[in-house]
Design a protein around this motif. Structure first.
Motif, short mmCIF file in Angstrom:
data_model
loop_
_atom_site.label_atom_id
_atom_site.label_comp_id
_atom_site.label_asym_id
_atom_site.label_seq_id
_atom_site.Cartn_x
_atom_site.Cartn_y
_atom_site.Cartn_z
N ARG A 193 -0.72 2.90 3.35
CA ARG A 193 0.71 2.82 3.70
C ARG A 193 1.37 4.20 3.55
O ARG A 193 2.16 4.62 4.41
CB ARG A 193 1.40 1.79 2.80
N LYS A 194 1.09 4.90 2.46
CA LYS A 194 1.66 6.23 2.27
C LYS A 194 1.26 7.15 3.42
O LYS A 194 2.07 7.95 3.91
CB LYS A 194 1.20 6.81 0.93
N PHE A 204 8.39 3.52 11.20
CA PHE A 204 9.00 2.67 10.18
C PHE A 204 10.51 2.55 10.36
O PHE A 204 11.13 1.68 9.74
CB PHE A 204 8.63 3.19 8.78
N PRO A 211 7.69 -3.69 2.21
CA PRO A 211 7.07 -2.66 1.38
C PRO A 211 5.93 -3.21 0.51
O PRO A 211 5.90 -4.40 0.20
CB PRO A 211 8.22 -2.17 0.50
N ALA A 213 4.72 -0.67 -1.97
CA ALA A 213 4.63 0.38 -2.98
C ALA A 213 4.91 -0.11 -4.40
O ALA A 213 4.56 0.55 -5.37
CB ALA A 213 5.59 1.52 -2.64
N HIS A 214 5.54 -1.29 -4.52
CA HIS A 214 5.86 -1.82 -5.85
C HIS A 214 4.69 -2.57 -6.49
O HIS A 214 4.84 -3.11 -7.58
CB HIS A 214 7.09 -2.73 -5.78
N TRP A 486 0.68 -4.49 8.00
CA TRP A 486 2.13 -4.67 8.06
C TRP A 486 2.49 -6.15 8.09
O TRP A 486 1.90 -6.93 8.83
CB TRP A 486 2.69 -4.05 9.34
#
Length: 490
Positions: A193-194, A204, A211, A213-214, A486
């Motif tokens: 994803r990064k 995006f 997301p 990232a968490h 996604w």
């Protein structure tokens, strides 16, 4: 890259012409609704632009150290080799409603698996009810008698589960495997994803992508929830076998992302049934271990006496309730392929519900009738070792030579209880940018399910792709690659 070029590159594939289910396109060759925005964007890119971005991704992954060690692979000097996992710039996309249904099925399945593991180390009600033969559990090499009667925090054994999902038709999801011991791959989900956000930030802004990232924060919350009673501010560590392990990058990455210590067995010791970490300021008690070391190597005083990866006395501290291991010792019995066929029965037995997610139909070769069928249909089936992993020890009948099939036939006749067999599913495909251009390749998905105060997961997972044309084996150890996954928000 014109729309005509994109269409032609995709549709000329014989696999697509054969009518195999595709994640991105309808049977008529039109992009599905949730892929239209990406498809429009892709048509505005040149082949050279995409080629350059692929090269940039490869360079950045190597610079950061995102590599995978392939066991048995050596260079010309005899030294083990590492390589980046091939990364595809075309994402796999889920609409919100489809992901919601999949998430409900994953929560249900992981709940049932945790109840099953607790049961087999306590009352064994599922055995008493005749749902699963006792020998299938207690005779399993992953069953740990040392865990009988041991109570774990919140009765959770599989705190982190990686459930492998395949789609074989429109909305038809099947669970291929349950990974409950030391499931890996989540770092690639995060780094993919990064990388996509770095390479294509405009994508995006055009798509509302949920997301991921968490995930490290969710993982840390899950580990804190597993702390022994009374540990209000628990010390948590990641236990790694060391830098030569194939997933060492992930161990170090997750420790860094969570802000906790990465340790090896030599950094820890047990005293009076408590676990401590050696620090420059003296011993510090450890409350929770996120362990990436297999059961057999955790404690040389209980399991393998020759292990240098674990900590002597660790199981004693664990049994005393003074430290939590995530995942728990003995979870492997629930992700063994000989137990896999019973998971739908577990859902019905423990939850009183019908399974939302289906298993792939499975023949258990220990059963004489199943063995006879498998032997008669070997060229059509996928045969797997019950304890196998990483794509090793398996036969894909339609892609195998006569000699390979006959070798497996001999192995089945010699030890039928070591194998299961499944039909060769028409796995869904996703457009993938390969050397010849854009072509469909088979994919699977590994969502990561966390069990703490509640069962949670980030929207997405690790999509693995079989890069060789026609291949069904997506494992990175067998030459597979990865994609960003996604989930479009409503």
């Amino acid at each position: 890259m014109t729309q005509a070029f994109f269409n032609e590159m995709f549709q000329r594939s014989e696999m697509h012409a054969a009518g195999l289910p595709a994640a991105a396109f309808s049977g008529a060759g039109d992009p599905r609704t949730h892929y239209r925005e990406f498809f429009t964007w892709m048509c505005g890119q040149s082949v050279q632009q995409i080629t350059n971005k692929r090269a940039e991704a490869e360079l950045n992954f190597r610079r950061v150290g995102i590599t995978f060690a392939v066991y048995g692979a050596k260079d010309e000097t005899g030294v083990g080799t590492e390589r980046t996992i091939p990364f595809d710039v075309i994402p796999r996309i889920f609409p919100a409603a489809e992901w919601g249904a999949l998430e409900r099925g994953l929560r249900q399945r992981v709940n049932a698996l945790n109840r099953f593991i607790h049961d087999i180390y306590h009352e064994q009600n599922i055995i008493r009810a005749g749902v699963i033969p006792a020998a299938q559990i207690t005779g399993n090499t992953q069953y740990r008698p040392e865990m009988r009667g041991v109570n774990v925090t919140r009765d959770i054994y599989a705190h982190i589960a990686g459930i492998d999902i395949v789609r074989a038709g429109e909305g038809e999801f099947y669970v291929l495997e349950d990974n409950l011991r030391v499931p890996s791959g989540v770092s690639y989900m995060l780094e993919n994803r990064k990388m996509m956000m770095r390479l294509f930030p405009d994508l995006f802004s055009r798509n509302r992508v949920a997301p991921v990232a968490h995930y490290p924060d969710m993982l840390l919350d899950t580990l804190r929830a597993a702390a022994p009673e009374g540990a209000d501010n628990p010390t948590i560590v990641v236990l790694t076998p060391g830098m030569y392990n194939s997933a060492y990058f992930e161990h170090a990455f997750l420790a860094q992302q969570m802000g906790i210590e990465l340790v090896e067995g030599q950094d820890l010791f047990v005293e009076n049934d408590y676990l401590y970490m050696r620090t420059t300021q003296g011993p510090q008690r450890v409350d929770v271990i996120y362990r990436r070391v297999d059961d057999d190597f955790l404690d040389p005083s209980v399991f393998r006496s020759d292990s240098t990866l674990g900590v002597a006395g660790l199981i004693g501290a664990y049994r005393a309730g003074n430290v939590t291991l995530c995942n728990a010792v003995g979870t492997g019995v629930a992700d063994d392929k000989s137990i896999y066929p019973y998971v739908p029965d577990m859902v019905r037995f423990y939850l009183g519900e019908e399974p939302i997610l289906n298993n792939v139909p499975t023949w258990m070769c220990r059963k004489p009738d199943d063995l006879k069928y498998v032997l008669d249909h070997l060229p059509e089936l996928v045969v797997k070792e019950t304890h196998g992993a990483g794509g090793y020890g398996m036969l894909v009948g339609p892609a195998s030579t006569h000699a390979e099939i006959e070798a497996f036939r001999a192995a089945l006749l010699a030890q039928p209880d070591k194998y299961i067999a499944q039909p060769t599913l028409s796995l869904s495909t996703c457009p993938t940018y390969v050397e010849s251009g854009i072509a469909p390749r088979h994919i699977d998905l590994r969502p990561f399910v966390l069990s703490g105060h509640e069962v949670r997961m980030v929207p997405g997972g690790l999509t693995r792709v079989a890069l060789r044309e026609g291949s069904l084996v997506v494992n990175s150890s067998q030459g597979g690659g990865t994609k960003d996954t996604w989930v479009l928000e409503r």
